[in-house]
Scaffold this active site. Structure first.
Site, PDB file in Angstrom:
ATOM      1  N   ARG A   1       6.925 -31.984 -28.914  1.00 36.43           N
ATOM      2  CA  ARG A   1       5.485 -32.137 -29.075  1.00 36.43           C
ATOM      3  C   ARG A   1       4.818 -31.492 -27.867  1.00 36.43           C
ATOM      4  O   ARG A   1       5.303 -31.622 -26.741  1.00 36.43           O
ATOM      5  CB  ARG A   1       5.086 -33.616 -29.159  1.00 36.43           C
ATOM      6  CG  ARG A   1       5.313 -34.247 -30.531  1.00 36.43           C
ATOM      7  CD  ARG A   1       4.344 -33.676 -31.549  1.00 36.43           C
ATOM      8  NE  ARG A   1       4.499 -34.259 -32.886  1.00 36.43           N
ATOM      9  CZ  ARG A   1       5.277 -33.765 -33.834  1.00 36.43           C
ATOM     10  NH1 ARG A   1       6.010 -32.687 -33.571  1.00 36.43           N
ATOM     11  NH2 ARG A   1       5.342 -34.322 -35.018  1.00 36.43           N
TER      12      ARG A   1
ATOM     13  N   GLU B   1      -2.966 -28.078 -30.878  1.00 41.58           N
ATOM     14  CA  GLU B   1      -2.686 -27.167 -31.990  1.00 41.58           C
ATOM     15  C   GLU B   1      -3.828 -27.176 -33.010  1.00 41.58           C
ATOM     16  O   GLU B   1      -4.416 -28.224 -33.264  1.00 41.58           O
ATOM     17  CB  GLU B   1      -1.380 -27.583 -32.673  1.00 41.58           C
ATOM     18  CG  GLU B   1      -0.177 -27.453 -31.765  1.00 41.58           C
ATOM     19  CD  GLU B   1       1.116 -27.870 -32.465  1.00 41.58           C
ATOM     20  OE1 GLU B   1       1.078 -28.216 -33.664  1.00 41.58           O
ATOM     21  OE2 GLU B   1       2.158 -27.860 -31.792  1.00 41.58           O
TER      22      GLU B   1
ATOM     23  N   HIS C   1       4.483 -23.536 -34.433  1.00 41.46           N
ATOM     24  CA  HIS C   1       5.006 -24.839 -34.854  1.00 41.46           C
ATOM     25  C   HIS C   1       5.752 -24.721 -36.190  1.00 41.46           C
ATOM     26  O   HIS C   1       5.377 -25.314 -37.195  1.00 41.46           O
ATOM     27  CB  HIS C   1       3.894 -25.885 -34.956  1.00 41.46           C
ATOM     28  CG  HIS C   1       4.412 -27.302 -34.907  1.00 41.46           C
ATOM     29  ND1 HIS C   1       3.669 -28.352 -34.461  1.00 41.46           N
ATOM     30  CD2 HIS C   1       5.615 -27.834 -35.268  1.00 41.46           C
ATOM     31  CE1 HIS C   1       4.378 -29.472 -34.525  1.00 41.46           C
ATOM     32  NE2 HIS C   1       5.565 -29.172 -35.019  1.00 41.46           N
TER      33      HIS C   1
END
Length: 337
Positions: free
Chosen positions: A256, A285, A303
């Site tokens: 993360r 993000e 991601h």
């Protein structure tokens, strides 16, 4: 590589179809974008509601529907946050697409006795493969070399700079869970020595344990972040840990973005505190610090750690199996403990 679908298949087999409790629009809420297979099934099979993205529309929607919503289905990126959860007085369960669930107010869910599920195991291999790809690209600068050739610099007679050896390194795994272990096993095939930091020591692993993240960073050439997200792990890799990694050290993060202090990481990369980084996740993000765009010592992915067709299908199957199981008997197949 063939993806192991046994976990998802077993979950599906264990999850009976709802009997006598057909879902209605007053019972299930989809929060934010989710996997297309999940979204289609929620619409066609369960007639689920969809939370509006526009704030004004959302407020009107909740004023009318909130009291009847029992189950929320979300992604790890969106989650059921503090405000939304407070707006759902009848909420009984949260079903999360993804392993990470830090976008959901877990503390409030626990206080209210609302169980939360995620999709463990089915994505371990693909995320570990992504970590290995970033490891190799970061040390050997594969992407940078590709840009070098495409720009015509090799043909013009320019030589590409030497890179770092990837095999035989000492690698630290921050978070030796299922994914961290899968990463470590892949790196062992490259002759790497594995060190780790975890919430608790795992002597059975045979790897070298360090009590703190900083001690781990000091001992290794490459630090691979595979720790769970959430409040307890925010910023645990900061300026001090990056300095301990050193000017020849590299960082890989597939966990993360919040686990690494992003401002400290940008400074470390621009100032040469560390040699390079491979990133699949970011603090805000899909926003990525613009300061990273011009750097050749960082590899950036959008991601996509679990982003294969096979794994996403397995994750979708597990989400829907959790939903069906909860509707059938009030339990979840893969609850967060």
């Amino acid at each position: 590589m063939t993806t192991d679908t046994s976990a998802a298949s077993a979950a599906a087999a264990a999850a009976p179809a709802p009997t006598g409790t057909a879902a209605t629009a007053q019972r299930i809420l989809r929060v934010g974008p989710v996997n297309p297979q999940v979204a289609r099934t929620l619409d066609e099979e369960f007639d689920a509601l969809v939370l509006p993205s526009d704030p004004a529309e959302r407020a009107a929607f909740l004023a009318e529907q909130a009291g009847g919503i029992r189950i929320a289905v979300c992604s790890g990126r969106v989650g059921v946050d503090t405000e939304l959860m407070r707006s759902l007085p009848a909420l009984e369960a949260i079903i999360n697409f993804g392993v990470g669930y830090d976008a959901t107010d877990v503390a409030q869910a626990a206080e209210r006795g609302i169980p939360l599920s995620n999709t463990p195991d089915v994505l371990n291999d693909c995320v570990a493969d992504t970590a290995l790809a970033l490891y190799l690209d970061t040390l050997r600068q594969v992407s940078a070399a590709d840009r070098f050739v495409r720009a015509g610099r090799w043909a013009a007679g320019e030589g590409f700079p030497l890179t770092a050896r990837a095999s035989g390194r000492t690698v630290g795994i921050l978070g030796l869970g299922r994914i961290g272990t899968a990463i470590a096993q892949r790196l062992e095939a490259f002759g790497c020595r594995i060190h780790y930091h975890n919430r608790s020591e795992r002597p059975e692993s045979g790897y070298t344990y360090h009590r703190t993240v900083r001690e781990l960073a000091e001992a290794v050439d490459v630090l691979v972040v595979a720790a769970s997200g959430g409040p307890d792990s925010v910023g645990i890799v900061g300026a001090a840990e990056l300095a301990a990694l050193g000017p020849q050290g590299h960082l890989v993060n597939i966990a993360r973005g919040t686990v690494v202090d992003e401002d400290a990481l940008v400074a470390a990369l621009t100032e040469g505190t560390i040699a390079g980084a491979g990133l699949d996740v970011y603090e805000r993000e899909p926003q990525v610090p613009e300061a990273l765009f011009g750097l050749e010592n960082v590899v950036m992915l959008p991601h996509v750690g679990s982003g294969t067709r096979e794994t996403r299908a397995d994750m979708a199957e597990l989400v829907l199996s959790n939903l069906r199981r909860y509707l059938a008997d009030g339990t979840l197949l893969t609850p967060i403990s």
